[in-house]
Every structure is written in C-alpha cells, then in structure tokens.
Design a protein around this motif. Structure first.
Motif, PDB file in Angstrom:
ATOM      1  N   THR B  25       0.836  -1.209   0.000  1.00  0.00           N
ATOM      2  CA  THR B  25       0.000   0.000   0.000  1.00  0.00           C
ATOM      3  C   THR B  25       0.871   1.258   0.000  1.00  0.00           C
ATOM      4  O   THR B  25       0.643   2.190  -0.771  1.00  0.00           O
ATOM      5  N   SER B  28       2.190   2.059  -3.357  1.00  0.00           N
ATOM      6  CA  SER B  28       1.227   2.106  -4.463  1.00  0.00           C
ATOM      7  C   SER B  28       0.994   3.541  -4.905  1.00  0.00           C
ATOM      8  O   SER B  28       1.419   4.491  -4.250  1.00  0.00           O
ATOM      9  N   GLU B  29       0.285   3.665  -5.996  1.00  0.00           N
ATOM     10  CA  GLU B  29      -0.101   4.963  -6.523  1.00  0.00           C
ATOM     11  C   GLU B  29      -1.125   5.610  -5.596  1.00  0.00           C
ATOM     12  O   GLU B  29      -0.979   6.746  -5.161  1.00  0.00           O
ATOM     13  N   SER B  30      -2.168   4.853  -5.257  1.00  0.00           N
ATOM     14  CA  SER B  30      -3.300   5.419  -4.508  1.00  0.00           C
ATOM     15  C   SER B  30      -3.063   5.521  -3.003  1.00  0.00           C
ATOM     16  O   SER B  30      -3.703   6.311  -2.326  1.00  0.00           O
ATOM     17  N   ASN B  32      -4.099   3.612  -0.973  1.00  0.00           N
ATOM     18  CA  ASN B  32      -5.349   3.209  -0.353  1.00  0.00           C
ATOM     19  C   ASN B  32      -5.459   1.699  -0.439  1.00  0.00           C
ATOM     20  O   ASN B  32      -5.470   1.115  -1.524  1.00  0.00           O
ATOM     21  N   ILE B  34      -7.691  -0.617  -0.087  1.00  0.00           N
ATOM     22  CA  ILE B  34      -8.725  -1.307  -0.866  1.00  0.00           C
ATOM     23  C   ILE B  34      -8.501  -1.135  -2.367  1.00  0.00           C
ATOM     24  O   ILE B  34      -8.532  -2.083  -3.136  1.00  0.00           O
ATOM     25  N   LYS B  35      -8.191   0.104  -2.749  1.00  0.00           N
ATOM     26  CA  LYS B  35      -7.929   0.354  -4.173  1.00  0.00           C
ATOM     27  C   LYS B  35      -6.724  -0.450  -4.648  1.00  0.00           C
ATOM     28  O   LYS B  35      -6.720  -0.985  -5.754  1.00  0.00           O
ATOM     29  N   VAL B  36      -5.712  -0.528  -3.806  1.00  0.00           N
ATOM     30  CA  VAL B  36      -4.514  -1.270  -4.195  1.00  0.00           C
ATOM     31  C   VAL B  36      -4.873  -2.703  -4.546  1.00  0.00           C
ATOM     32  O   VAL B  36      -4.512  -3.215  -5.602  1.00  0.00           O
ATOM     33  N   ARG B  38      -7.682  -3.940  -5.318  1.00  0.00           N
ATOM     34  CA  ARG B  38      -8.603  -4.077  -6.451  1.00  0.00           C
ATOM     35  C   ARG B  38      -7.935  -3.810  -7.781  1.00  0.00           C
ATOM     36  O   ARG B  38      -8.153  -4.514  -8.746  1.00  0.00           O
ATOM     37  N   TYR B  39      -7.139  -2.734  -7.819  1.00  0.00           N
ATOM     38  CA  TYR B  39      -6.693  -2.274  -9.144  1.00  0.00           C
ATOM     39  C   TYR B  39      -5.192  -2.285  -9.385  1.00  0.00           C
ATOM     40  O   TYR B  39      -4.759  -2.184 -10.513  1.00  0.00           O
ATOM     41  N   GLU B  40      -4.393  -2.319  -8.337  1.00  0.00           N
ATOM     42  CA  GLU B  40      -2.982  -2.004  -8.568  1.00  0.00           C
ATOM     43  C   GLU B  40      -2.011  -3.173  -8.436  1.00  0.00           C
ATOM     44  O   GLU B  40      -0.810  -2.990  -8.562  1.00  0.00           O
TER      45      GLU B  40
END
Ligand SMILES: Cc1cc2nc3c(=O)[nH]c(=O)nc-3n(C[C@H](O)[C@H](O)[C@H](O)COP(=O)(O)OP(=O)(O)OC[C@H]3O[C@@H](n4cnc5c(N)ncnc54)[C@H](O)[C@@H]3O)c2cc1C
Lengths: 426, 151
Positions: B25, B28-30, B32, B34-36, B38-40
């Motif tokens: 996390t 990561s870019e975000s 975040n 949860i976003k990590v 899901r998307y990263e």
C-alpha cells in the motif's frame, strides 16, 4: 603520494573509490585507451538493441571523477611499465610517474585466424565504440541478417540485441552446445530452444573457416561446409587479459598478471585487479582468472585499500553470471558441470513453464547452482556456496518451492540477519 | 551518520502478513489499501517477504548491508547507496533487469519488479515516511526500527 590506475572499468573505478575513502588528497590519475571514461561495458549490447540510451551508458558520469579530485586521461594507451623509474609510458610518448600503480586493463577479444577476417563487416564486440560501429554499419548497409561466432554470454547478449533490432541471426559455436563454459547441458538446451523459437538459428560443433566477399562480407563458410549469406559477422569467441604491454617489465604474468590476496604483483608498488589479473589463492596455490564484473569490482576495491595503506585481503570468488535471453532469465553460480563420483545433483525441470533448477553438492556443501526461468531468491544459494555452509541437514529442503532463509540452520540465519557474515566478495 | 535499520525479531512474528499488505500500500499509486488490492496489484508488490516453516515465521526485507554485494555486482550503477540516508536504492531509470543483484543477494530480498518496466525491486526503507510501513503496522513488534552509527 601519487596513485596511477591504468584502466577505467569496474576494477579501476572500485579501486579509485577505495583509495578516496582513505586518502582524499593525494594525486590520483586514471588512464584509459578508450575515448570515453566511466561507461559500463556490459551495457553495450543493450545500447545496440536500443534498450539503453547514451546517458544511461554511464556507470559514472565524467563529473563524478572531477568531484573526487581524480584526473582522467582518455585516449591514452599505455605501452610500457617501467618499475625501476616508477613510471608508465604512453603510445604518444608521455611519461607518467607513479608511487603506487594499479593495472586494471581488462581483456581484449580474441580473433581466431580465419581467411578473410579483415573484411569490412567483421566486428568484435567488447567496447562502446564497437557497439556504435555495428549500429551504423547495420543502417548504412541495410543489414538484415547477421552471423555471431561464439555462443558464450557476450555472443548471445549480442545476438539478443540483433534480434531486438529485427535482424535474423545465426549463432555458430565450436563446442557441442551454447553457454558451454558457464551453464550445464540442460540449461543450454532450454536456452537453445528459446532462441530458436525467436527465429534464431543455432549451429553447434561448427565454426567459421572463411569470410567471403570482395571488400565487404557477403557470406561466411562454415567448417561443416554450410554457407550462410550475411553482411555482418560478429566474433565473440573469448576475451584474453590485456597484458602484452607488460613484457619486459619484470611483472609476473601467466594468463593474467599474477596477484596475491592483497592484489600485489611480484613487483613492489604495482598492483593488478579485474579481468587482467590472475588471483593466486595462498591456501590452495591455485590461480584463477574469473572475468566477471563482481570479481573485477571486488578485486579493484581490495587493491585500492591496500594501495592506500589499509590491509585488506581478498577471499576469492567463484564464476557466476546472470542474463536474460529470449525472455528467459538464467543464473549460473559456481561449478555446474562437475560430474565426478563425489558429487550429488539435485534438480527439477518443469517443461511447460521452462523452469529448471539444479544444485551441485560435494562433501555436504553446495558448490554450484543453475536457475532457468525462475531465478527468485537465487542469491540465497550463492550465499551458501560462498560461505561454504554445510547443507546436509537441510539438503532435502533446498529445492522446495518456498525455500528461503527459514530453512537455513538457525545459527547461520542469525549471523546473516545480524549482518555478521561477510557477504561482500572481499 | 545515523542510519535507519529494521531489526527482524523472529521470536515475536505471528505470520499475520500485515507488513506485506502495508508495504504494498505504501508503495502504491493510490496509497489506499482497498484500491490497491482491487486495481494495482499488477503494478506493485510487497518488498518485504514473509517466511514460514512449522512454528517459525518472520518477515525480512533488504538489510541495507554495510558492504552490499548487490551494489558490487550491479553493472549499470542503478543499485547505489545514498550518502544522506546510508540506505541502498535502485535507480529504476538506470536498471536494465540483468538480475546480477538477485544472483548475489544472500537474503533473497531483491525481486523482479511486477510492472512493465521489469526492473529490480527492493525495500527503500520507506524514504518518504518517518516510520517504514511494515514496522509501523506490525502488531507484535516483530519488526523494529533502530538507528545505528554515530550522529
Ligand atoms: C558485451 C559484454 C557483456 C558483459 N556482460 C556481463 C555481465 O552481464 N555480467 C558480468 O559479470 N560481466 C559481464 N561482462 C564482463 C565484464 O564487463 C568484465 O568482467 C569487466 O568489465 C571487467 O572489468 P575490468 O575493470 O577488469 O576491465 P574492463 O572493464 O575491461 O576495463 C579495462 C579498461 O582498461 C583500459 N585499457 C586496456 N588496455 C589499456 C592500455 N594498454 N592502456 C590504457 N588503457 C587500457 C580499457 O580501455 C578499459 O577502460 C560483459 C562483457 C562484455 C564485453
């Protein structure tokens, strides 16, 4: 005090850093016969393939030498070392005095006697300028097909670059398989298939006996009688220590310059390190010339410390290499081809995924390792090899997929974690 | 120079793997969690490794060795020590993915990066944070930050 270093490769640069760590003030001169200083030799194939640009070629930028108060002499070939007068002499006749001298001249490509080898379009491939010349030759002559003589690491890395440029490539290798000196049979076979699947032809047990064409190469004739049409021939059959200029200097040379564990030659105040040096191990009496970057760096550093008065001893290294070819990563460490009685081999091969691992054990110790496809955590095995750890108690775990530090004896792991083990090749 | 160092206390590790989650996390870019997840995940991976065997478990990341074999073996100069922090970083622009560093790291803590760039990936001691994410989120003090060297 005046330090002089001949050669600006990893050995020379590591030595200069070590000297400057101890002695910031004394004069330090670095000399190279090449026009550019500070670039990384292993990157020349990446440069040809377009993966690395001009700027990224520099391991050290020119101003880094200035910052450390190092004078650099480029385009200066040393042709003589005169230990009596403590000076080196360049081809142009300059006399450069030293108090402590390091010979870190690396190696030169070996060119076998082949009829017609002097024609245009025939190149060796060990310097940046070779890479630039090959790149322009390809463009100027519309080269679409190349022959690479020599299936060792340099030959294959060059092949990779040529494939990257969209050329068709034939590799010709004298031995019965490519990568014969560094990798084992199985790994060679996997790599051969991977290259073939990218359209590369591989001819083993063969060599180039004649280069045909008027002024420029138009085809090559192989020993087997096969003729290959090509405008470009790269010769990469091996590198030999650059020691010719030491003749008559009294400095002891075998294959390379003989050095002890402090990188001292037989002549006072003269040191040698890297591809041009041959390390004589005092504990075994055997001498080795392992021409790889990490060894050159380590030897250079040991030489630098000793030149500046800090007594440091080199422990010796093992051959090792890592390369990615045709999309397959491979690592080979230590002795991977031994097949005598006392040796035990552990291995597995997953054909679908092109994953291969082999470990060579002798007297309870790991002496070699080969990895193809999956190289994750390979360094843990390298550590066991270099530290000569007794692996008999966890031998059966060595090839587990989740093998890691947790399988090592607690004592070794503890030392490792606390940074007590010397993992640096020094 | 004072240098940050993460100590590994295997006797306290319970193998919860929170360090991995917070490591990924933090990088990561975000930023975040949860976003990590899901998307990263194709873009970042943890640089801390959790190992387990029977009752022994611990997390380990780059030791930022005093004398680092990865720096010695690096053919590009990408792997380098920062004179300010004393830590070892990979210059992602310089790295060509030759994996000499993976070959020599005796801890096995340098990984092939998962993103398109295919360059070496390792612990950066969370340069832009006061406390490395793995240490901050370890519930049992199995990863501890210390400072070594003179100030
Ligand atoms: C294409 C290629 C790819 C490679 N890939 C890898 C790899 O992936 N991994 C690896 O471990 N190794 C690799 N190597 C090998 C590695 O580059 C060498 O082991 C390493 O560069 C040796 O360092 P050195 O300092 O001893 O000598 P070198 O790097 O060869 O430097 C020698 C220096 O001496 C200078 N010099 C020579 N003679 C004279 C003279 N008479 N007067 C003045 N100057 C002189 C040269 O100009 C040069 O500056 C590769 C080599 C090549 C060519």
């Amino acid at each position: 005090m005046r330090y002089v270093i001949i050669g600006i490769g990893p050995a020379g640069m590591a030595a200069a850093d070590a000297i400057r760590e101890i002695d910031e003030k004394s004069e330090l001169v670095m000399i190279t016969s090449e026009e550019v200083a500070g670039y990384s030799k292993p990157l020349i194939t990446y440069f040809l393939g377009g993966k690395v640009d001009e700027k990224r070629m520099f391991y050290r930028f020119p101003w880094c030498f200035e910052e450390k108060n190092i004078s650099v002499m480029t385009g200066t070939e040393i042709v003589q070392v005169d230990p009596n007068e403590k000076r080196v002499i360049s081809k142009r006749g300059e006399e450069i005095p030293y108090d402590k001298l390091l010979i870190a001249t690396g190696g030169s490509p070996f060119v076998p006697k082949i009829e017609g080898v002097e024609k245009e379009g025939v190149f060796t491939f060990t310097q940046w300028k070779d890479s630039k010349m090959v790149a322009s030759y390809i463009v100027e002559n519309n080269v679409a097909k190349a022959v690479v003589l020599g299936g060792g690491l340099i030959g294959l890395k060059t092949t990779e670059a040529l494939l990257e440029l969209g050329l068709k490539v034939s590799v010709v290798e004298l031995a019965d398989r490519i990568l014969a000196t560094t990798f084992d049979k199985k790994a060679s076979q996997i790599m051969t298939r991977a290259l073939q699947s990218r359209g590369c032809e591989v001819y083993t047990d063969d060599t180039v006996v004649q280069v045909k064409g008027k002024r420029k190469v138009s085809k090559v004739l192989l020993k087997s009688g096969r003729e290959i049409k090509t405008k470009l021939l790269i010769i990469a059959v091996g590198v030999r220590p650059n020691v010719g200029f030491l003749e008559g200097s009294g400095i002891e040379v075998n294959r390379g310059v003989i050095v002890n564990e402090r990188m001292e030659t037989n002549v006072e105040n003269v040191f040698a390190a890297g591809d041009c040096a041959e390390f004589r191990d005092p504990s075994t009496g055997e001498s080795t010339n392992i021409a790889i970057w990490p060894v050159a760096f380590a030897e250079g550093e040991v030489a630098g410390y000793n030149m500046a008065g800090r007594p440091v001893k080199y422990q010796g290294g093992v051959p090792m290499n890592s390369v990615e070819l045709a999309g397959l990563a491979t690592i080979s460490v230590g002795f991977t081809n031994v097949e005598d009685n006392g040796v035990e081999i552990l291995k597995y091969f997953k054909e679908e995924e092109n994953v291969y691992r082999k470990l060579v054990l002798k007297d309870g110790r790991l002496i070699g390792a080969v990895f193809v496809g999956d190289i994750d955590r390979a360094g843990i095995y390298t550590g066991l090899i270099l530290q000569k750890v007794d692996v008999s108690s966890f031998k059966n775990d060595l090839l587990r997929e989740d093998f890691g530090l947790v399988y090592l004896p607690k004592e070794y792991r503890k030392k490792l974690m606390e940074g007590e083990l010397k993992v640096w090749l020094e | 120079m004072k240098k940050k160092k993460i100590l590994v206390k295997e006797e306290y590790c319970i193998g919860c793997r929170l360090c991995e989650i917070y490591c990924v996390t933090a990088h990561s870019e975000s930023k975040n969690l949860i976003k990590v997840f899901r998307y990263e995940l194709g873009e970042v991976a943890p640089t801390v490794i959790v190992e387990e065997k029977e009752y022994t478990t611990f997390a380990v990341q780059c030791r930022h060795c005093e004398k680092a074999s990865c720096v010695q073996a690096c053919i590009t100069g990408a792997m380098h020590r920062d004179n300010g922090t004393g830590a070892i970083y990979v210059d992602q622009e310089k790295c060509v993915g030759c994996w000499m560093c993976i070959m020599v790291c005796p801890y096995g803590v340098i990984k092939r990066g998962v993103n398109k760039k295919k360059v070496a990936s390792k612990c950066d001691l969370c340069v832009d944070r006061e406390m490395p994410a793995c240490v901050e989120n370890c519930p049992n003090e199995a990863l501890v930050l210390t400072e070594v060297g003179e100030s």
